[in-house]
Design a protein around this motif. Structure first.
Motif, PDB file in Angstrom:
ATOM      1  N   CYS A 373       0.924  -0.954  -0.172  1.00  0.00           N
ATOM      2  CA  CYS A 373       0.087  -0.223  -0.169  1.00  0.00           C
ATOM      3  C   CYS A 373       0.756   1.298   0.022  1.00  0.00           C
ATOM      4  CB  CYS A 373      -1.100  -0.027   1.364  1.00  0.00           C
ATOM      5  SG  CYS A 373      -2.190  -1.518   1.153  1.00  0.00           S
ATOM      6  N   ALA A 374       1.794   1.499   1.227  1.00  0.00           N
ATOM      7  CA  ALA A 374       2.951   2.491   0.733  1.00  0.00           C
ATOM      8  C   ALA A 374       3.128   2.630  -0.925  1.00  0.00           C
ATOM      9  CB  ALA A 374       3.536   2.244   2.034  1.00  0.00           C
ATOM     10  N   GLU A 375       3.451   1.372  -1.557  1.00  0.00           N
ATOM     11  CA  GLU A 375       3.912   1.440  -2.590  1.00  0.00           C
ATOM     12  C   GLU A 375       3.697   2.389  -3.577  1.00  0.00           C
ATOM     13  OE1 GLU A 375       7.110  -1.420  -5.870  1.00  0.00           O
ATOM     14  OE2 GLU A 375       5.932  -2.323  -4.108  1.00  0.00           O
ATOM     15  N   MET A 376       2.404   2.520  -3.343  1.00  0.00           N
ATOM     16  CA  MET A 376       1.375   3.358  -4.199  1.00  0.00           C
ATOM     17  C   MET A 376       1.169   4.789  -3.991  1.00  0.00           C
ATOM     18  SD  MET A 376      -0.990   0.497  -5.223  1.00  0.00           S
ATOM     19  CE  MET A 376      -1.958  -0.326  -3.354  1.00  0.00           C
ATOM     20  N   TYR A 381       5.897  10.707   3.289  1.00  0.00           N
ATOM     21  CA  TYR A 381       5.940  10.605   4.146  1.00  0.00           C
ATOM     22  C   TYR A 381       5.981   9.228   4.375  1.00  0.00           C
ATOM     23  CZ  TYR A 381       1.274  13.026   4.820  1.00  0.00           C
ATOM     24  OH  TYR A 381       0.083  13.231   4.818  1.00  0.00           O
ATOM     25  N   LEU A 382       4.502   9.277   3.476  1.00  0.00           N
ATOM     26  CA  LEU A 382       3.488   7.718   3.360  1.00  0.00           C
ATOM     27  C   LEU A 382       4.170   6.528   2.587  1.00  0.00           C
ATOM     28  CD1 LEU A 382      -0.532   8.404   2.740  1.00  0.00           C
ATOM     29  CD2 LEU A 382       1.001   7.997   5.226  1.00  0.00           C
ATOM     30  N   ARG A 383       4.829   6.990   1.407  1.00  0.00           N
ATOM     31  CA  ARG A 383       5.690   6.295   0.955  1.00  0.00           C
ATOM     32  C   ARG A 383       6.926   5.314   1.305  1.00  0.00           C
ATOM     33  NH1 ARG A 383       5.986   4.881  -4.933  1.00  0.00           N
ATOM     34  NH2 ARG A 383       7.627   4.284  -5.494  1.00  0.00           N
ATOM     35  N   TYR A 384       7.907   6.169   1.899  1.00  0.00           N
ATOM     36  CA  TYR A 384       8.742   5.479   2.684  1.00  0.00           C
ATOM     37  C   TYR A 384       8.777   5.965   4.018  1.00  0.00           C
ATOM     38  CZ  TYR A 384      10.563   7.506  -1.934  1.00  0.00           C
ATOM     39  OH  TYR A 384      11.131   7.427  -3.255  1.00  0.00           O
ATOM     40  N   VAL A 385       8.265   6.067   5.083  1.00  0.00           N
ATOM     41  CA  VAL A 385       8.424   5.550   5.916  1.00  0.00           C
ATOM     42  C   VAL A 385       7.677   4.571   6.803  1.00  0.00           C
ATOM     43  CG1 VAL A 385       7.601   6.349   8.309  1.00  0.00           C
ATOM     44  CG2 VAL A 385       8.215   8.075   6.802  1.00  0.00           C
ATOM     45  N   PRO A 386       7.108   3.250   6.141  1.00  0.00           N
ATOM     46  CA  PRO A 386       6.534   2.434   6.817  1.00  0.00           C
ATOM     47  C   PRO A 386       7.481   1.468   6.281  1.00  0.00           C
ATOM     48  CG  PRO A 386       4.511   3.335   5.861  1.00  0.00           C
ATOM     49  CD  PRO A 386       6.193   4.165   4.660  1.00  0.00           C
ATOM     50  N   ALA A 444      16.215  -0.186  -3.552  1.00  0.00           N
ATOM     51  CA  ALA A 444      15.775  -0.460  -4.706  1.00  0.00           C
ATOM     52  C   ALA A 444      14.330   0.334  -4.663  1.00  0.00           C
ATOM     53  CB  ALA A 444      15.596  -1.933  -4.540  1.00  0.00           C
ATOM     54  N   SER A 445      13.951   0.904  -3.338  1.00  0.00           N
ATOM     55  CA  SER A 445      12.282   2.319  -3.234  1.00  0.00           C
ATOM     56  C   SER A 445      12.952   2.873  -4.299  1.00  0.00           C
ATOM     57  CB  SER A 445      12.065   2.152  -2.480  1.00  0.00           C
ATOM     58  OG  SER A 445      12.694   3.049  -1.527  1.00  0.00           O
ATOM     59  N   GLY A 446      14.112   3.582  -4.348  1.00  0.00           N
ATOM     60  CA  GLY A 446      14.310   5.504  -4.936  1.00  0.00           C
ATOM     61  C   GLY A 446      14.474   6.045  -3.568  1.00  0.00           C
ATOM     62  N   PHE A 447      14.201   5.470  -2.714  1.00  0.00           N
ATOM     63  CA  PHE A 447      14.727   6.712  -1.662  1.00  0.00           C
ATOM     64  C   PHE A 447      15.805   7.610  -1.376  1.00  0.00           C
ATOM     65  CE2 PHE A 447      16.402   7.512   3.273  1.00  0.00           C
ATOM     66  CZ  PHE A 447      15.401   7.930   3.364  1.00  0.00           C
ATOM     67  N   VAL A 448      17.516   6.801  -1.857  1.00  0.00           N
ATOM     68  CA  VAL A 448      17.878   7.449  -1.488  1.00  0.00           C
ATOM     69  C   VAL A 448      18.063   8.887  -2.732  1.00  0.00           C
ATOM     70  CG1 VAL A 448      20.856   7.125  -2.257  1.00  0.00           C
ATOM     71  CG2 VAL A 448      19.528   6.306  -0.888  1.00  0.00           C
ATOM     72  N   GLU A 449      17.713   8.885  -4.113  1.00  0.00           N
ATOM     73  CA  GLU A 449      17.648   9.233  -5.316  1.00  0.00           C
ATOM     74  C   GLU A 449      16.517  10.300  -4.362  1.00  0.00           C
ATOM     75  OE1 GLU A 449      18.916   5.690  -6.353  1.00  0.00           O
ATOM     76  OE2 GLU A 449      17.707   6.383  -5.516  1.00  0.00           O
ATOM     77  N   PHE A 450      15.547  10.173  -3.653  1.00  0.00           N
ATOM     78  CA  PHE A 450      14.275  11.520  -2.975  1.00  0.00           C
ATOM     79  C   PHE A 450      15.495  11.849  -1.937  1.00  0.00           C
ATOM     80  CE2 PHE A 450      12.084  12.123   0.945  1.00  0.00           C
ATOM     81  CZ  PHE A 450      11.543  12.984   0.276  1.00  0.00           C
ATOM     82  N   ILE A 557      12.293  -9.057   3.482  1.00  0.00           N
ATOM     83  CA  ILE A 557      10.853  -7.837   3.467  1.00  0.00           C
ATOM     84  C   ILE A 557       9.785  -8.853   2.717  1.00  0.00           C
ATOM     85  CG2 ILE A 557       9.999  -5.974   2.920  1.00  0.00           C
ATOM     86  CD1 ILE A 557      12.873  -5.948   5.118  1.00  0.00           C
ATOM     87  N   PRO A 558       9.348  -8.654   3.605  1.00  0.00           N
ATOM     88  CA  PRO A 558       8.214  -9.786   2.856  1.00  0.00           C
ATOM     89  C   PRO A 558       7.362  -8.897   1.427  1.00  0.00           C
ATOM     90  CG  PRO A 558       7.555 -10.000   5.157  1.00  0.00           C
ATOM     91  CD  PRO A 558       8.925  -8.775   4.811  1.00  0.00           C
ATOM     92  N   THR A 559       6.934  -9.538   0.428  1.00  0.00           N
ATOM     93  CA  THR A 559       6.444  -9.309  -0.844  1.00  0.00           C
ATOM     94  C   THR A 559       4.829 -10.006  -0.569  1.00  0.00           C
ATOM     95  OG1 THR A 559       7.339 -10.280  -1.801  1.00  0.00           O
ATOM     96  CG2 THR A 559       8.201  -7.542  -1.581  1.00  0.00           C
ATOM     97  N   VAL A 560       3.543  -8.836  -1.331  1.00  0.00           N
ATOM     98  CA  VAL A 560       2.685  -9.521  -1.754  1.00  0.00           C
ATOM     99  C   VAL A 560       2.933 -10.769  -2.988  1.00  0.00           C
ATOM    100  CG1 VAL A 560      -0.010  -9.745  -2.612  1.00  0.00           C
ATOM    101  CG2 VAL A 560       1.441  -7.226  -0.803  1.00  0.00           C
ATOM    102  N   LYS A 561       1.799 -11.815  -2.282  1.00  0.00           N
ATOM    103  CA  LYS A 561       2.371 -12.976  -3.960  1.00  0.00           C
ATOM    104  C   LYS A 561       1.180 -12.554  -5.181  1.00  0.00           C
ATOM    105  CE  LYS A 561       3.988 -16.398  -0.129  1.00  0.00           C
ATOM    106  NZ  LYS A 561       4.019 -17.783  -0.005  1.00  0.00           N
ATOM    107  N   THR A 562       1.844 -12.830  -5.857  1.00  0.00           N
ATOM    108  CA  THR A 562       0.741 -12.629  -6.933  1.00  0.00           C
ATOM    109  C   THR A 562       0.395 -13.796  -7.977  1.00  0.00           C
ATOM    110  OG1 THR A 562       2.479 -12.186  -8.086  1.00  0.00           O
ATOM    111  CG2 THR A 562       2.107 -10.154  -6.672  1.00  0.00           C
TER     112      THR A 562
END
Length: 562
Positions: A373-376, A381-386, A444-450, A557-562
């Motif tokens: 959900c945070a990735e979307m 602060y909602l994308r990266y804090v969690p 991999a999330s782009g946080f460093v670039e942000f 880090i768990p991910t949603v299984k598709t």
């Protein structure tokens, strides 16, 4: 050495303490009354101890937690007594004597006003008190903390009558005399009790005069209790004559507010702590209806604690916030000789752990869904804090107050520098300040670039904000960010379990995930900012970022299984 032990012939916990040689040489054989504070169903009680090489007595509780609390309270009271003995006797002034006699008045009234017995009981009690004050009886029974009113039989033996006008007439026919011995016999234990509670050792001259004042106060209390035994609970106007006790070594008065401000100036706590604790102090002052720290007693603390319990405040909050605040402030006052004693010693709410109410960590599935959900989200602060919470196990406040300069490199490893923010935000503990590598999932999330694209705070505005007041108080703006993250999590489907704190449950999850991944507890503690209080912990330092990054990368880090 102080211990709480169990005797073979009793199920109650026992108190044992060796008396220091210098104290023993001065007051061996003298008796003192010590207060055992109330705990759970165990009411407050008083025990008489005689100074011997080793003091021992029953704590009158079986519960280890209650025994521990009472051991601490009694030890503190004994230390005050020992320190007064070492300091040597002092002279009291008239106001101090009347104030101390008022404490005896309060003790008697508080003990018996709910169930005062019969008027005849108090007639005998008053008769002995009057006879002792005027020296009309050489061996009156001592006023006991166990019972004050079983003296009719003694009166019958001493005077031939046990109550009524005949008793007073008989006593009046006995000539008055030297009351030095009778005052000590009748009121000596109560006198030692109030002196011990205040940590006072006084001269023989002051003690004799204090005994007279305590005799007068005890007589007034007997009159009030006789009225109560007849159903008359009209407030006693004589009760207002007792001033608060003030040590001659202290200033005229010190307010709770002043005491708090002095503690704040020396300890320099976090702004959020100042704001929270000032509110606690304000509530306590409102309950007291006065603001004199020197007047506050342990009974005042207990009464306020009971109001917090009645208001539905949790035991943990009362212990860890309300009482912790007062305990720290009063301890500061005692150490700095501003007040004579800490009235909070030994007082706490019993915390009963119940099944179904403890904190729980997120499951792997919940972590995966929350991060998806945070990735979307588009708000930083909602994308990266969690994600940062999941990969560091940090306290949320450590993350939301990050600035762009906290995202850097060390030995070629991308790292987060968890430090106090330049605009006033602080960290909870010394161990919270640390440098930790970033997890591959963060890279991999782009946080460093942000972070590199920003200047100043990352999650509470695009430029530095300095809305913490000059006096150090006021809520830091990052606190609003953490609250918004919590609100967002709570509104997600499946995240309404109150046992799982929206942010802190991630901290619990990482601790378990690290153990499953084979990461040493010492490494996990460092990454999360948990202070290692062991001896070895003080010698352990984590400065090899490459090795630390390798350990952190072990945690999936768990991910949603598709």
């Amino acid at each position: 050495m102080t211990t709480a032990t169990i005797r073979r012939d009793s199920s109650y916990r026992q108190y044992r303490k060796r008396v220091p040689a210098d104290v023993l040489s001065r007051v061996k054989g003298r008796s003192y009354l010590l207060t055992l504070p109330a705990f759970g169903a165990a009411p407050e009680s008083v025990v008489e101890v005689k100074i011997r090489p080793t003091i021992s007595f029953s704590l009158r509780v079986r519960d280890p937690a209650a025994a521990k609390m009472r051991t601490g309270a009694v030890s503190a009271e004994l230390e005050r007594i020992f320190e007064a003995i070492r300091t040597g006797p002092i002279d009291l002034n008239r106001q101090q004597m009347v104030a101390l006699s008022g404490k005896v008045y309060d003790l008697i009234v508080r003990q018996f006003e709910k169930d005062p017995g019969e008027p005849e009981d108090w007639e005998a009690w008053k008769g002995f008190t009057w006879a002792a004050i005027e020296g009309r009886v050489t061996n009156p029974p001592s006023i006991s903390w166990r019972n004050f009113m079983t003296e009719r039989h003694s009166a019958l033996g001493h005077f031939g009558v046990d109550s009524g006008p005949e008793l007073l007439d008989t006593i009046a026919r006995s000539p008055p005399g030297d009351n030095t011995a009778s005052l000590e016999l009748r009121f000596g234990l109560l006198t030692s009790m109030v002196l011990g509670r205040e940590g006072l050792e006084i001269t023989e001259k002051s003690r004799l005069e204090l005994l007279r004042w305590i005799g007068d106060a005890a007589l007034d209390a007997g009159v009030a209790m006789k009225k109560a035994s007849q159903g008359d609970y009209t407030p006693d106007p004589k009760a207002a004559r007792f001033p608060p006790f003030q040590s001659s070594t202290l200033p005229e008065s010190v307010s709770l507010t002043d005491l708090f401000d002095r503690w704040k100036a020396e300890n320099k706590p976090a702004a959020s702590t100042i704001t929270t604790w000032r509110g606690i102090i304000g509530d306590f002052r409102k309950h007291l209806k006065y603001d004199d720290a020197a007047r506050i007693t342990d009974h005042d603390i207990v009464a306020w604690k009971d109001t917090r319990v009645a208001a539905g405040r949790s035991a943990k909050t009362i212990n860890d916030s309300d009482l912790a605040c007062l305990r720290a402030i009063f301890r500061f006052g005692v150490i700095n000789k501003i007040i004579t004693r800490n009235p909070t010693e030994g007082i706490k709410v019993r915390v009963k752990k119940e099944a179904g109410k403890g904190r729980l960590p997120y499951t792997n599935d919940e972590v995966a869904r929350l991060l998806a959900c945070a990735e979307m989200e588009t708000l930083p602060y909602l994308r990266y804090v969690p994600l940062l919470l999941a990969t560091t196990g940090s306290r949320v406040q450590d993350i939301v107050q990050l600035w762009s300069e906290n995202v850097t490199e060390e030995d070629g490893v991308p790292v987060l520098r968890i430090t106090p923010a330049p605009d006033g935000a602080s960290l909870k503990t010394v161990g919270s300040e640390r440098v930790i590598p970033m997890h591959p999932a963060v890279l991999a999330s782009g946080f460093v670039e942000f972070a590199r694209s920003m200047k100043g705070p990352l999650f509470y505005g695009g430029r530095p904000r300095r809305n913490v007041r000059k006096d150090g108080e006021g809520r830091h703006p990052s606190k609003g960010t953490s609250n918004r993250v919590s609100k967002w999590v709570r509104e997600l489907p499946g995240f309404q379990d109150k046992r799982k704190d929206p942010n802190h449950a991630m901290r619990h999850w990482l601790k378990s995930a690290a153990a499953k991944a084979g990461v040493l507890d010492s490494v996990a503690n460092y990454i999360q900012g948990h202070t290692d209080s062991s001896v070895a912990g003080h010698y352990r330092h984590f400065d090899d970022m490459k090795s630390l990054a390798a350990e952190l990368a072990k945690i999936p880090i768990p991910t949603v299984k598709t």
